[in-house]
Design a protein around this motif. Structure first.
Motif, mmCIF file in Angstrom:
data_model
loop_
_atom_site.group_PDB
_atom_site.id
_atom_site.type_symbol
_atom_site.label_atom_id
_atom_site.label_comp_id
_atom_site.label_asym_id
_atom_site.label_seq_id
_atom_site.Cartn_x
_atom_site.Cartn_y
_atom_site.Cartn_z
ATOM 1 N N THR A 51 -8.061 -6.527 0.394
ATOM 2 C CA THR A 51 -7.086 -7.601 0.314
ATOM 3 C C THR A 51 -6.656 -7.942 1.727
ATOM 4 O OG1 THR A 51 -6.285 -6.752 -1.799
ATOM 5 C CG2 THR A 51 -4.855 -8.282 -0.640
ATOM 6 N N TYR A 52 -6.577 -9.208 2.045
ATOM 7 C CA TYR A 52 -6.217 -9.562 3.410
ATOM 8 C C TYR A 52 -5.101 -10.607 3.420
ATOM 9 C CZ TYR A 52 -8.800 -13.950 2.934
ATOM 10 O OH TYR A 52 -9.228 -15.181 2.530
ATOM 11 N N ARG A 98 -3.456 0.587 5.703
ATOM 12 C CA ARG A 98 -3.345 -0.750 6.286
ATOM 13 C C ARG A 98 -4.086 -0.797 7.613
ATOM 14 N NH1 ARG A 98 2.030 -2.988 9.230
ATOM 15 N NH2 ARG A 98 1.336 -5.084 9.757
ATOM 16 N N VAL A 99 -4.757 -1.907 7.859
ATOM 17 C CA VAL A 99 -5.431 -2.146 9.129
ATOM 18 C C VAL A 99 -4.942 -3.479 9.679
ATOM 19 C CG1 VAL A 99 -7.650 -2.627 10.229
ATOM 20 C CG2 VAL A 99 -7.484 -0.812 8.513
ATOM 21 N N SER A 109 0.198 -16.247 13.486
ATOM 22 C CA SER A 109 -0.592 -16.212 14.710
ATOM 23 C C SER A 109 -1.944 -15.582 14.403
ATOM 24 C CB SER A 109 0.154 -15.420 15.796
ATOM 25 O OG SER A 109 0.377 -14.097 15.363
ATOM 26 N N ALA A 110 -2.714 -15.286 15.433
ATOM 27 C CA ALA A 110 -4.042 -14.702 15.238
ATOM 28 C C ALA A 110 -3.900 -13.230 14.874
ATOM 29 C CB ALA A 110 -4.886 -14.874 16.489
ATOM 30 N N TRP A 111 -3.552 -12.991 13.655
ATOM 31 C CA TRP A 111 -3.176 -11.664 13.183
ATOM 32 C C TRP A 111 -3.696 -11.506 11.765
ATOM 33 C CZ3 TRP A 111 0.191 -7.992 15.561
ATOM 34 C CH2 TRP A 111 0.630 -6.960 14.747
ATOM 35 N N LEU A 112 -4.435 -10.449 11.511
ATOM 36 C CA LEU A 112 -5.020 -10.221 10.197
ATOM 37 C C LEU A 112 -4.621 -8.843 9.694
ATOM 38 C CD1 LEU A 112 -7.087 -11.173 7.996
ATOM 39 C CD2 LEU A 112 -8.860 -10.058 9.354
ATOM 40 N N ASP A 113 -4.036 -8.797 8.511
ATOM 41 C CA ASP A 113 -3.678 -7.544 7.853
ATOM 42 C C ASP A 113 -4.678 -7.271 6.742
ATOM 43 O OD1 ASP A 113 -1.375 -6.045 8.714
ATOM 44 O OD2 ASP A 113 -0.157 -7.799 8.250
ATOM 45 N N LEU A 114 -5.228 -6.066 6.704
ATOM 46 C CA LEU A 114 -6.121 -5.647 5.627
ATOM 47 C C LEU A 114 -5.457 -4.539 4.834
ATOM 48 C CD1 LEU A 114 -9.532 -5.362 7.536
ATOM 49 C CD2 LEU A 114 -8.636 -7.343 6.310
ATOM 50 N N THR A 115 -5.487 -4.659 3.513
ATOM 51 C CA THR A 115 -4.971 -3.622 2.629
ATOM 52 C C THR A 115 -6.025 -3.320 1.570
ATOM 53 O OG1 THR A 115 -3.832 -5.392 1.419
ATOM 54 C CG2 THR A 115 -2.513 -4.090 2.943
ATOM 55 N N ALA A 159 0.816 -1.220 0.000
ATOM 56 C CA ALA A 159 0.000 0.000 0.000
ATOM 57 C C ALA A 159 0.846 1.264 0.000
ATOM 58 C CB ALA A 159 -0.940 0.007 1.195
ATOM 59 N N VAL A 160 2.114 1.159 0.374
ATOM 60 C CA VAL A 160 2.995 2.323 0.459
ATOM 61 C C VAL A 160 4.320 1.996 -0.231
ATOM 62 C CG1 VAL A 160 4.208 3.929 1.996
ATOM 63 C CG2 VAL A 160 1.974 2.996 2.662
ATOM 64 N N THR A 161 4.732 2.852 -1.142
ATOM 65 C CA THR A 161 6.037 2.724 -1.793
ATOM 66 C C THR A 161 6.857 3.967 -1.487
ATOM 67 O OG1 THR A 161 5.131 1.390 -3.598
ATOM 68 C CG2 THR A 161 7.260 2.444 -3.987
ATOM 69 N N VAL A 162 8.092 3.773 -1.057
ATOM 70 C CA VAL A 162 8.967 4.898 -0.749
ATOM 71 C C VAL A 162 10.228 4.828 -1.596
ATOM 72 C CG1 VAL A 162 8.117 5.098 1.619
ATOM 73 C CG2 VAL A 162 10.144 3.710 1.164
ATOM 74 N N ARG A 163 10.769 6.002 -1.854
ATOM 75 C CA ARG A 163 12.090 6.086 -2.491
ATOM 76 C C ARG A 163 13.082 6.487 -1.420
ATOM 77 N NH1 ARG A 163 13.664 8.451 -8.398
ATOM 78 N NH2 ARG A 163 15.839 7.774 -8.358
#
Length: 284
Positions: free
Chosen positions: A187-188, A161-162, A193-199, A82-86
């Protein structure tokens, strides 16, 4: 799964793009990266390769790793794409944000809260840390945690991101939950572990790397990726040559062209060494 041979070194006039996950791929679970891996990455970069960290970490968590690897210039893909850096040592913090993709997290947060009222919720605060409903255990989130007064304060802004953490739940429960409540507009990635990333919809490490590939003029066949987690699956499918760590789940290993040893055994090292062209190093 049998190991597939790596393609022979490319012509010195050709650039390659190499997307590398951090945790469980480059970095040991204790938090260190071996000197041998640091040295190999430096040599890979010297051979006219774009080495791009592609991670679920936010910017705050990514920059110290880039610095430890001696990567001062180039690009990094953060927050699962979700994030791109230079990377730019002349800029504050050593980076410039070049791309962000956001989504409205309210619907997803409300659905998950109904199912898991005791869960920890965090919404990325870009370049700072996270807004949280309550503090996560020490070391689980990078950057500053700001506890909000109400649940609405988490959901009222667009987000990159969540993160949802549910103590006492296992990964299969999260998988079932995501399918049951129909999180089709995000998108997830479910962690070990019990961990969910949402994008945001359609966003992954692969989508961000593909944008960089096009920008840098690298041929699709000249891309390499290595990872170990559920959030690496799209990246492994995207790459011209992909490698999964030996500690990766079976379904992740099955996607890769080759399976390496575990991160604790520096399994990434042989892959990096095959990307080093001695002739190219000799003339530098």
């Amino acid at each position: 799964m049998s190991q597939a041979p790596m393609r022979p070194p490319l012509d010195n006039d050709m650039w390659r793009l190499i997307g590398l996950d951090i945790d469980g791929t480059l970095m040991h679970w204790g938090g260190g990266i071996s000197p041998a891996v640091v040295s190999a990455i430096e040599q890979v970069r010297m051979c006219r390769n774009h080495v791009i960290l592609a991670t679920g970490r936010n910017i705050v968590g990514t920059m110290p790793v880039a610095q430890a690897l001696g990567i001062r210039r180039g690009w990094a893909v953060c927050s699962n794409g979700a994030v791109t850096v230079r990377l730019n040592p002349a800029s504050p913090g050593g980076y410039d944000i070049v791309e962000t993709v956001t989504f409205n997290p309210r619907a997803a947060l409300e659905l998950i809260r109904e199912e898991m009222p005791d869960a920890f919720f965090a919404v990325e605060d870009l370049g700072v840390g996270f807004r949280v409903n309550r503090e996560f255990p020490m070391g689980e989130l990078e950057g500053r945690q700001r506890v909000v007064e109400s649940f609405d304060d988490l959901a009222h802004e667009e987000a990159t991101r969540v993160v949802i953490r549910a103590p006492g739940q296992d990964v299969s429960h999260f998988d079932d939950l995501v399918h049951r409540i129909g999180l089709n507009d995000v998108t997830y990635a479910v962690g070990y572990s019990a961990w969910l990333d949402l994008t945001p919809p359609g966003v992954s490490k692969a989508s961000a790397l593909e944008a960089l590939r096009r920008q840098l003029g690298v041929y699709p066949d000249h891309t390499v990726a290595a990872g170990d987690g559920n959030n690496d699956t799209e990246m492994l499918k995207w790459a011209g040559h992909s490698a999964a760590m030996g500690s990766a789940p079976e379904h992740v290993r099955a996607l890769a062209d080759e399976v390496l040893a575990s991160v604790e055994d520096d399994g990434i090292l042989p892959l990096l060494q095959r990307l080093i062209d001695p002739d190219r190093l000799a003339v530098l």
